[in-house]
Design a protein around this motif. Structure first.
Motif, short mmCIF file in Angstrom:
data_model
loop_
_atom_site.label_atom_id
_atom_site.label_comp_id
_atom_site.label_asym_id
_atom_site.label_seq_id
_atom_site.Cartn_x
_atom_site.Cartn_y
_atom_site.Cartn_z
N SER A 1 -5.49 -12.03 -5.51
CA SER A 1 -4.43 -11.46 -6.34
C SER A 1 -4.40 -12.15 -7.69
O SER A 1 -4.58 -13.36 -7.79
CB SER A 1 -3.06 -11.59 -5.66
OG SER A 1 -2.71 -12.95 -5.44
N TRP B 1 -4.57 -6.49 -7.08
CA TRP B 1 -5.18 -6.89 -5.80
C TRP B 1 -6.66 -6.54 -5.76
O TRP B 1 -7.09 -5.49 -6.24
CB TRP B 1 -4.48 -6.18 -4.64
CG TRP B 1 -3.13 -6.74 -4.33
CD1 TRP B 1 -1.92 -6.28 -4.79
CD2 TRP B 1 -2.84 -7.88 -3.51
NE1 TRP B 1 -0.90 -7.06 -4.30
CE2 TRP B 1 -1.43 -8.05 -3.50
CE3 TRP B 1 -3.63 -8.77 -2.78
CZ2 TRP B 1 -0.81 -9.07 -2.80
CZ3 TRP B 1 -3.01 -9.79 -2.08
CH2 TRP B 1 -1.62 -9.93 -2.10
N GLY B 2 -7.42 -7.46 -5.16
CA GLY B 2 -8.84 -7.24 -4.92
C GLY B 2 -9.24 -7.77 -3.56
O GLY B 2 -8.48 -8.50 -2.90
N ALA C 1 -9.19 -6.50 -8.86
CA ALA C 1 -7.85 -7.02 -9.08
C ALA C 1 -7.47 -6.94 -10.56
O ALA C 1 -6.33 -6.60 -10.91
CB ALA C 1 -7.76 -8.47 -8.60
N ASP D 1 -6.78 -3.32 -11.38
CA ASP D 1 -5.49 -2.95 -10.79
C ASP D 1 -4.34 -3.45 -11.66
O ASP D 1 -3.39 -2.71 -11.97
CB ASP D 1 -5.39 -3.54 -9.38
CG ASP D 1 -4.17 -3.06 -8.60
OD1 ASP D 1 -3.72 -1.92 -8.82
OD2 ASP D 1 -3.67 -3.84 -7.76
N CYS E 1 -2.71 -2.57 -1.52
CA CYS E 1 -2.12 -3.91 -1.50
C CYS E 1 -1.93 -4.35 -0.05
O CYS E 1 -1.87 -3.51 0.85
CB CYS E 1 -0.78 -3.95 -2.23
SG CYS E 1 0.51 -2.96 -1.50
#
Length: 343
Positions: A32, A41-42, A97, A100, A340
């Motif tokens: 994160s 998020w990743g 992430a 995002d 997430c």
């Protein structure tokens, strides 16, 4: 920006067996990135050939790189991380992430930020290598889940007779459903067997064959490509956009995975390079949750074929954000890529 890490074990509902072995689950790293107000998020699914064999190895790579700072454009961050030796699967987690977070900062769905429509083609659901009796029980479960296309893993270590028996079992179990059949050999065939199987499968309504030859045998692709009975896609043979020119003349398409290429940034380059060479495009996945699947789905409008289904085989999926509706893994309709971790 603050970067945090969390490790979770992802258990598969059904163990997945391909030509190279079987996996029932494994640890993934969730990354994160927070700007103080919003969080991106990743996710990393480790892999030896993806640059980090374990969560610990991937985390160490990311911690070392992130300590140097995350200033600048995402493309520049990707280039610096790649040059610093961050493995593709670890870089994918950081890259998705960042994308995002950037989309959330813009208050836009990621697909919209990238100038893409919210659409996608039917996603294949995977049928792993199994005895025919197991396949006959498994396929109805996938159809009940809403599958409109099945990707059948072949390349059995027991040879092409076992492949034929398994394919016949899938075909029998799917009879009358209207489901589309596709095949992925994961490099499990010799040149001779690949030619024979492609001829055999072509008479049974298969869409295409993926990675018929093992990575490293690309010099045999021109011979297989001549008079091919089915379109050929490469997967393991294609990791970066720079790989494509070498075999573009002897394949019909490429399958990218975020874990192989290092995330969304390089995925966009792979698609552009493939299109420039007149090739079809596909996106697939490894053992990923809804976080990574949602990131991949954000690019859905770019692909001719989609295999974003690994989250559907988790027990449980620790994340949300990758809706599967009417056979399609849909891009999110909210800021970011939509994936997430659950609280």
């Amino acid at each position: 920006m603050k970067v945090d890490y969390r490790t979770l074990y992802l258990k598969k509902r059904f163990a997945l067996r391909i030509s190279r072995g079987e996996i029932s689950g494994g640890e993934n790293l969730f990354v994160s990135v927070t700007d103080g107000a919003l969080t991106g998020w990743g996710e990393m699914a480790p892999g030896v050939t993806e640059g980090a064999a374990t969560v610990a190895e991937g985390r160490a790579q990311l911690e070392g790189f992130c300590a140097t700072g995350l200033e600048g454009a995402i493309h520049d961050i990707w280039a610096r991380a790649h040059a610093a030796g961050v493995g593709a699967c670890a870089l994918a987690a950081l890259d998705m992430a960042l994308w995002d977070l950037r989309a959330k900062q813009a208050n836009m769905p990621l697909h919209q930020l990238l100038g893409l429509a919210r659409r996608g083609v039917v996603s294949s659901l995977t049928v792993g290598i199994n005895p025919p009796e197991v396949v006959r029980a498994r396929v109805p479960l996938l159809l009940a889940r809403g599958a409109r296309a099945l990707k059948i893993k072949l390349g059995s270590t027991d040879g092409i007779d076992a492949d034929k028996a398994m394919f016949a079992a899938v075909n029998e179990a799917a009879q009358g459903s209207g489901v589309v059949l596709r095949v992925d050999a994961n490099g499990g065939w010799s040149l001779k067997d690949a030619r024979h199987m492609m001829d055999w499968l072509a008479t049974r309504g298969v869409d295409y064959v993926e990675q018929p030859l093992v990575q490293g045998a690309e010099d045999q692709l021109p011979e297989l490509f001549q008079n091919r009975a089915l379109p050929i896609f490469v997967d393991e043979s294609c990791r970066l956009s720079t790989d494509i020119p070498a075999f573009a003349h002897c394949v019909d398409g490429v399958n990218l995975k975020l874990m192989k290429c290092g995330g969304i940034t390089e995925a966009l380059r792979i698609v552009a390079t493939a299109r420039a060479h007149g090739l079809k495009t596909m996106i697939g996945c490894m053992g990923e949750s809804s976080v990574s699947i949602a990131a991949g789905a954000s690019l859905s409008a770019l692909f001719d074929y989609i295999d974003l289904d690994s989250h559907l085989n988790l027990d449980p999926d620790p994340a949300t954000g990758a809706a599967f509706e009417n056979g399609v893994t849909l891009p999110a309709d909210q800021p970011g890529h939509g994936g997430c971790l659950n609280a």
